[in-house]
Design a protein around this motif. Structure first.
Motif, PDB file in Angstrom:
ATOM      1  N   THR A  23       6.623  42.043 -47.170  1.00 29.53           N
ATOM      2  CA  THR A  23       8.036  42.424 -47.052  1.00 29.53           C
ATOM      3  C   THR A  23       8.932  41.184 -47.106  1.00 29.53           C
ATOM      4  N   THR A  24       8.527  40.133 -46.406  1.00 29.35           N
ATOM      5  CA  THR A  24       9.265  38.870 -46.473  1.00 29.35           C
ATOM      6  C   THR A  24       9.332  38.380 -47.917  1.00 29.35           C
ATOM      7  N   LEU A  25       8.210  38.411 -48.612  1.00 29.97           N
ATOM      8  CA  LEU A  25       8.163  37.937 -50.002  1.00 29.97           C
ATOM      9  C   LEU A  25       9.021  38.812 -50.918  1.00 29.97           C
ATOM     10  N   ASN A  26       8.986  40.114 -50.698  1.00 31.28           N
ATOM     11  CA  ASN A  26       9.790  41.019 -51.529  1.00 31.28           C
ATOM     12  C   ASN A  26      11.278  40.692 -51.435  1.00 31.28           C
ATOM     13  N   VAL A  27      11.774  40.491 -50.211  1.00 28.39           N
ATOM     14  CA  VAL A  27      13.200  40.185 -50.022  1.00 28.39           C
ATOM     15  C   VAL A  27      13.527  38.800 -50.589  1.00 28.39           C
ATOM     16  N   MET A  28      12.636  37.836 -50.405  1.00 27.46           N
ATOM     17  CA  MET A  28      12.853  36.499 -50.971  1.00 27.46           C
ATOM     18  C   MET A  28      12.970  36.573 -52.492  1.00 27.46           C
ATOM     19  N   LYS A  29      12.136  37.397 -53.129  1.00 27.74           N
ATOM     20  CA  LYS A  29      12.177  37.525 -54.594  1.00 27.74           C
ATOM     21  C   LYS A  29      13.483  38.154 -55.065  1.00 27.74           C
ATOM     22  N   VAL A  30      14.001  39.113 -54.302  1.00 31.36           N
ATOM     23  CA  VAL A  30      15.302  39.703 -54.638  1.00 31.36           C
ATOM     24  C   VAL A  30      16.389  38.629 -54.561  1.00 31.36           C
ATOM     25  N   MET A  31      16.362  37.804 -53.526  1.00 35.48           N
ATOM     26  CA  MET A  31      17.373  36.747 -53.383  1.00 35.48           C
ATOM     27  C   MET A  31      17.241  35.698 -54.489  1.00 35.48           C
ATOM     28  N   ASP A  32      16.009  35.409 -54.901  1.00 39.80           N
ATOM     29  CA  ASP A  32      15.802  34.500 -56.046  1.00 39.80           C
ATOM     30  C   ASP A  32      16.450  35.067 -57.306  1.00 39.80           C
ATOM     31  N   GLU A  33      16.251  36.371 -57.537  1.00 41.13           N
ATOM     32  CA  GLU A  33      16.815  37.015 -58.729  1.00 41.13           C
ATOM     33  C   GLU A  33      18.345  37.015 -58.666  1.00 41.13           C
ATOM     34  N   LEU A  34      18.906  37.270 -57.497  1.00 42.20           N
ATOM     35  CA  LEU A  34      20.363  37.246 -57.347  1.00 42.20           C
ATOM     36  C   LEU A  34      20.914  35.860 -57.668  1.00 42.20           C
ATOM     37  N   ARG A  35      20.274  34.832 -57.134  1.00 38.84           N
ATOM     38  CA  ARG A  35      20.755  33.471 -57.423  1.00 38.84           C
ATOM     39  C   ARG A  35      20.575  33.123 -58.907  1.00 38.84           C
ATOM     40  N   ARG A  36      19.529  33.659 -59.526  1.00 43.29           N
ATOM     41  CA  ARG A  36      19.359  33.441 -60.970  1.00 43.29           C
ATOM     42  C   ARG A  36      20.530  34.058 -61.726  1.00 43.29           C
ATOM     43  N   GLN A  37      20.913  35.282 -61.336  1.00 46.43           N
ATOM     44  CA  GLN A  37      22.058  35.946 -61.984  1.00 46.43           C
ATOM     45  C   GLN A  37      23.351  35.155 -61.771  1.00 46.43           C
ATOM     46  N   TRP A  38      23.460  34.524 -60.625  1.00 42.57           N
ATOM     47  CA  TRP A  38      24.683  33.798 -60.284  1.00 42.57           C
ATOM     48  C   TRP A  38      24.707  32.355 -60.800  1.00 42.57           C
ATOM     49  N   GLY A  39      23.560  31.883 -61.277  1.00 41.99           N
ATOM     50  CA  GLY A  39      23.495  30.504 -61.728  1.00 41.99           C
ATOM     51  C   GLY A  39      23.528  29.508 -60.578  1.00 41.99           C
ATOM     52  N   ILE A  40      22.955  29.901 -59.436  1.00 38.58           N
ATOM     53  CA  ILE A  40      22.934  29.030 -58.258  1.00 38.58           C
ATOM     54  C   ILE A  40      21.507  28.524 -58.045  1.00 38.58           C
ATOM     55  N   LYS A  41      21.349  27.222 -58.142  1.00 48.72           N
ATOM     56  CA  LYS A  41      20.055  26.585 -57.876  1.00 48.72           C
ATOM     57  C   LYS A  41      20.305  25.453 -56.890  1.00 48.72           C
ATOM     58  N   TYR A  42      19.493  25.384 -55.844  1.00 46.73           N
ATOM     59  CA  TYR A  42      19.649  24.323 -54.856  1.00 46.73           C
ATOM     60  C   TYR A  42      19.116  23.012 -55.442  1.00 46.73           C
ATOM     61  N   PRO A  43      19.719  21.881 -55.083  1.00 50.38           N
ATOM     62  CA  PRO A  43      19.327  20.595 -55.677  1.00 50.38           C
ATOM     63  C   PRO A  43      17.828  20.300 -55.562  1.00 50.38           C
ATOM     64  N   PHE A  44      17.206  20.668 -54.442  1.00 45.55           N
ATOM     65  CA  PHE A  44      15.780  20.355 -54.233  1.00 45.55           C
ATOM     66  C   PHE A  44      14.868  21.266 -55.046  1.00 45.55           C
ATOM     67  N   GLU A  45      15.434  22.279 -55.725  1.00 42.12           N
ATOM     68  CA  GLU A  45      14.605  23.173 -56.545  1.00 42.12           C
ATOM     69  C   GLU A  45      14.378  22.605 -57.951  1.00 42.12           C
ATOM     70  N   ASP A  46      15.116  21.577 -58.340  1.00 46.05           N
ATOM     71  CA  ASP A  46      14.953  20.982 -59.674  1.00 46.05           C
ATOM     72  C   ASP A  46      13.658  20.210 -59.773  1.00 46.05           C
TER      73      ASP A  46
END
Length: 326
Positions: free
Chosen positions: A303-326
């Motif tokens: 369940t934790t992973l499912n919600v994290m994946k949704v938030m990843d997809e939302l940030r992908r749609q928004w073009g938001i990437k945290y600096p440490f993710e590069d």
């Protein structure tokens, strides 16, 4: 039975609420607190009569007496902090959002399972009795088939520096939006067929507010709003074929009110008295540790992973990437 000895990593606002809760729970002992500043840790320890204060996180995790560590640091630090705890044989209760992204969450969970240690997300609403009450109301069929829900959670928190900082995984989503997503997850589960969203960003590039629409099999839909710039009613509303349910405060269900198809109030469920609400996740963690479990049934890893994946997809749609993710 010996009280479970708990340490807190971080000495900020949430850590203070947690400490005040634990000192009222005889089944656990708040044994240690660590901050990057020894002075801050000592002040915290004095305020809550904590036995030990540490000026580094390494000292905390190396204390042989501590069994469980509550991670109350910024989102960006959760993964490295959790790994430090786990590598030193400590069980972990990690503040939400569990990690900055799903990849980090998978790494944390995999390490815990390999070491047969508990790791669980401190998504407090999932551990509370009212979450079960809501499920029972919906399963009773009193509002028929739930088909649509709305969830609004907005706070005036844009003045908090960490929430403006991409390098700390700031923004509304991981801080408050995760509660709205959790509300939808509790009601409709995590089998999501479509994700649509709109975002407004801060000058620093994190999300200030967003509107999210999730679609599910069976033509079900959740519409969620979160913001760090405005105040909202915090309501969640579940619309069914025979009535609807209003949940007061999706961040800590205060009341569940059930209405029939004529909009008459037919049932009311009031939240039981609580210390702060944090006591339920602490007790669940203690129970899991004593049972030798690596996850809490109230907050499964998947369940934790499912919600994290949704938030990843939302940030992908928004073009938001945290600096440490590069």
């Amino acid at each position: 039975m010996e009280p479970l000895k708990i340490g807190i990593m971080g000495a900020g606002g949430i850590a203070s609420i947690l400490a005040n809760t634990m000192v009222q729970m005889p089944q656990v002992e708040l044994y240690g607190v660590a901050s990057r500043s020894l002075e801050k840790a000592e002040e915290f320890a004095k305020r809550f009569s904590v036995k030990k204060a540490y000026g580094t996180y390494e000292e905390l995790v190396q204390d042989p007496d501590i069994q469980l560590i509550y991670i109350a640091t910024p989102h960006s630090e959760h993964c490295s902090n959790a790994k430090l705890c786990l590598e030193n044989g400590k069980h972990v209760l990690c503040e939400k959002a569990f990690a900055a992204n799903a990849s980090q969450a998978e790494e944390m969970i995999s390490l815990a399972e390999s070491k047969n240690l508990l790791i669980t997300e401190a998504m407090w609403v999932r551990y509370m009795p009212m979450a079960e009450t809501l499920k029972n109301v919906l399963n009773s069929g009193i509002i028929g088939e739930p088909m649509t829900l709305t969830g609004n959670l907005c706070y005036l928190i844009s003045h908090k520096p960490r929430l403006m900082m991409p390098e700390l995984a700031g923004g509304a989503l991981l801080d408050v939006g995760v509660y709205a997503l959790t509300f939808a997850s509790i009601v409709f589960g995590d089998d999501i067929s479509e994700i649509h969203s709109t975002v407004i960003k801060t000058d620093t590039g994190v999300d200030a507010q967003s509107s999210i629409t999730l679609c599910y099999p069976g033509e079900k839909m959740a519409i969620l709003n979160s913001s760090l710039r405005v105040i909202s009613d915090r309501q969640g509303v579940i619309y069914g074929t025979k009535g609807y349910v209003i949940v007061e405060n999706v961040n800590n269900f205060e009341a569940i009110r059930v209405y029939d198809k004529d909009r008459n109030l037919v049932e009311t469920h009031i939240r039981p008295e609580q210390i702060s609400g944090y006591e339920y996740q602490i007790q669940a963690s203690a129970d899991a540790i004593r049972n030798g479990w690596t996850e809490c049934p109230q907050m499964p890893h998947q369940t934790t992973l499912n919600v994290m994946k949704v938030m990843d997809e939302l940030r992908r749609q928004w073009g938001i990437k945290y600096p440490f993710e590069d």
